[in-house]
Write a protein that holds these residues in place. Structure first.
Motif, short mmCIF file in Angstrom:
data_model
loop_
_atom_site.label_atom_id
_atom_site.label_comp_id
_atom_site.label_asym_id
_atom_site.label_seq_id
_atom_site.Cartn_x
_atom_site.Cartn_y
_atom_site.Cartn_z
N ALA A 122 8.87 -2.89 -4.21
CA ALA A 122 7.52 -2.92 -3.64
C ALA A 122 7.22 -4.25 -2.96
O ALA A 122 6.64 -4.28 -1.88
CB ALA A 122 6.49 -2.63 -4.73
N ILE A 123 7.63 -5.34 -3.58
CA ILE A 123 7.35 -6.66 -3.01
C ILE A 123 8.11 -6.85 -1.70
O ILE A 123 7.60 -7.48 -0.77
CB ILE A 123 7.69 -7.76 -4.02
CG1 ILE A 123 6.65 -7.74 -5.14
CG2 ILE A 123 7.73 -9.14 -3.36
CD1 ILE A 123 6.97 -8.64 -6.30
N ASN A 153 12.59 8.21 -4.27
CA ASN A 153 11.81 8.94 -3.26
C ASN A 153 10.33 8.62 -3.36
O ASN A 153 9.65 8.42 -2.35
CB ASN A 153 12.02 10.45 -3.40
CG ASN A 153 13.37 10.90 -2.92
OD1 ASN A 153 14.03 10.21 -2.13
ND2 ASN A 153 13.83 12.03 -3.41
N GLN A 154 9.81 8.58 -4.58
CA GLN A 154 8.39 8.30 -4.77
C GLN A 154 8.04 6.87 -4.38
O GLN A 154 6.97 6.62 -3.82
CB GLN A 154 7.96 8.59 -6.20
CG GLN A 154 8.01 10.07 -6.56
CD GLN A 154 7.18 10.93 -5.64
OE1 GLN A 154 6.08 10.58 -5.24
NE2 GLN A 154 7.71 12.09 -5.28
N LEU A 155 8.93 5.94 -4.64
CA LEU A 155 8.70 4.56 -4.20
C LEU A 155 8.61 4.49 -2.68
O LEU A 155 7.75 3.81 -2.13
CB LEU A 155 9.80 3.63 -4.71
CG LEU A 155 9.68 3.18 -6.15
CD1 LEU A 155 10.98 2.54 -6.62
CD2 LEU A 155 8.51 2.23 -6.33
N ARG A 156 9.50 5.20 -2.00
CA ARG A 156 9.49 5.21 -0.53
C ARG A 156 8.23 5.88 0.01
O ARG A 156 7.71 5.48 1.05
CB ARG A 156 10.73 5.93 0.02
CG ARG A 156 11.99 5.09 -0.03
CD ARG A 156 13.12 5.72 0.75
NE ARG A 156 13.58 6.98 0.19
CZ ARG A 156 14.49 7.10 -0.77
NH1 ARG A 156 15.05 6.02 -1.27
NH2 ARG A 156 14.85 8.27 -1.23
N GLU A 157 7.72 6.90 -0.66
CA GLU A 157 6.57 7.66 -0.18
C GLU A 157 5.23 7.04 -0.56
O GLU A 157 4.21 7.40 0.03
CB GLU A 157 6.63 9.09 -0.72
CG GLU A 157 7.79 9.90 -0.17
CD GLU A 157 7.90 11.27 -0.81
OE1 GLU A 157 6.97 11.68 -1.53
OE2 GLU A 157 8.93 11.93 -0.58
N SER A 158 5.22 6.13 -1.51
CA SER A 158 3.96 5.55 -1.97
C SER A 158 3.51 4.41 -1.07
O SER A 158 4.30 3.80 -0.36
CB SER A 158 4.11 5.06 -3.42
OG SER A 158 4.31 6.16 -4.27
N PHE A 191 1.92 4.54 -6.88
CA PHE A 191 3.01 4.64 -7.85
C PHE A 191 2.63 3.78 -9.05
O PHE A 191 2.26 2.62 -8.89
CB PHE A 191 4.30 4.11 -7.21
CG PHE A 191 5.53 4.22 -8.07
CD1 PHE A 191 6.40 5.29 -7.90
CD2 PHE A 191 5.84 3.26 -9.02
CE1 PHE A 191 7.55 5.39 -8.66
CE2 PHE A 191 6.97 3.35 -9.79
CZ PHE A 191 7.84 4.43 -9.62
N ILE A 192 2.70 4.34 -10.25
CA ILE A 192 2.42 3.57 -11.46
C ILE A 192 3.74 3.23 -12.13
O ILE A 192 4.47 4.10 -12.57
CB ILE A 192 1.51 4.34 -12.43
CG1 ILE A 192 0.17 4.65 -11.74
CG2 ILE A 192 1.28 3.52 -13.71
CD1 ILE A 192 -0.79 5.45 -12.60
N VAL A 235 -1.59 10.12 -6.99
CA VAL A 235 -0.90 9.27 -7.97
C VAL A 235 0.40 9.92 -8.39
O VAL A 235 0.47 11.13 -8.60
CB VAL A 235 -1.78 9.05 -9.23
CG1 VAL A 235 -1.07 8.15 -10.23
CG2 VAL A 235 -3.13 8.45 -8.84
N TRP A 236 1.43 9.09 -8.52
CA TRP A 236 2.69 9.55 -9.08
C TRP A 236 3.10 8.59 -10.18
O TRP A 236 2.98 7.38 -10.05
CB TRP A 236 3.80 9.61 -8.04
CG TRP A 236 5.02 10.28 -8.57
CD1 TRP A 236 5.28 11.62 -8.53
CD2 TRP A 236 6.11 9.69 -9.27
NE1 TRP A 236 6.48 11.88 -9.15
CE2 TRP A 236 7.01 10.72 -9.63
CE3 TRP A 236 6.43 8.40 -9.65
CZ2 TRP A 236 8.18 10.49 -10.31
CZ3 TRP A 236 7.61 8.16 -10.34
CH2 TRP A 236 8.47 9.20 -10.65
#
Length: 138
Positions: free
Chosen positions: A76-77, A47-52, A4-5, A29-30
């Protein structure tokens, strides 16, 4: 590994360069350039944060005070799956570094930071990001 960027919308060009370099190194990459008009952006990002599995955080003069980026980094932390896989990237010309460093959240200073000084053409910085993620994936 899915990356995730996290970046400011004003830093989209740099985020795309990083995404391209990571895809060329076989990472998934998302980033928010994949959000289209009418999409529920908050739901997509969540959703992308959970999947990354990892996050590259672009820290620029435009992004360092962003509440959205702070929220993404906070997630993320706090998420065990991201442990050792949050890569802060300080992206600013050398003359702006000292001012920018004062604004970086203290927690990100604990991670190994990658510096990109030439935002238009820094192949070494892109290689460093890719290598950091490869090392984190091992």
């Amino acid at each position: 590994m899915k990356v995730f960027i996290s970046h400011s919308s004003t830093d989209t060009k740099l985020a795309r360069r990083i995404a391209d370099a990571l895809r060329n190194a076989s990472f998934q990459v998302w980033n928010d350039t994949q959000i289209f008009p009418g999409d529920n952006w908050a739901e997509l990002i969540a959703n992308q944060l959970r999947e990354s599995d990892a996050m590259v955080v672009l820290l620029t003069p435009n992004s360092v005070d962003s509440p959205y980026i702070n929220a993404e980094v906070g997630y993320a932390i706090g998420e065990q799956g991201y442990k050792g896989r949050v890569i802060p990237v300080l992206a600013a010309p050398s003359e702006e570094l000292s001012q920018l460093e004062l604004k970086i959240p203290w927690i990100l200073k604990k991670f190994g930071m990658i510096h990109i000084s030439n935002l238009e053409d820094d192949e070494e910085g892109l290689r460093n990001i890719t290598q950091a993620l490869k090392k984190a994936a091992a």
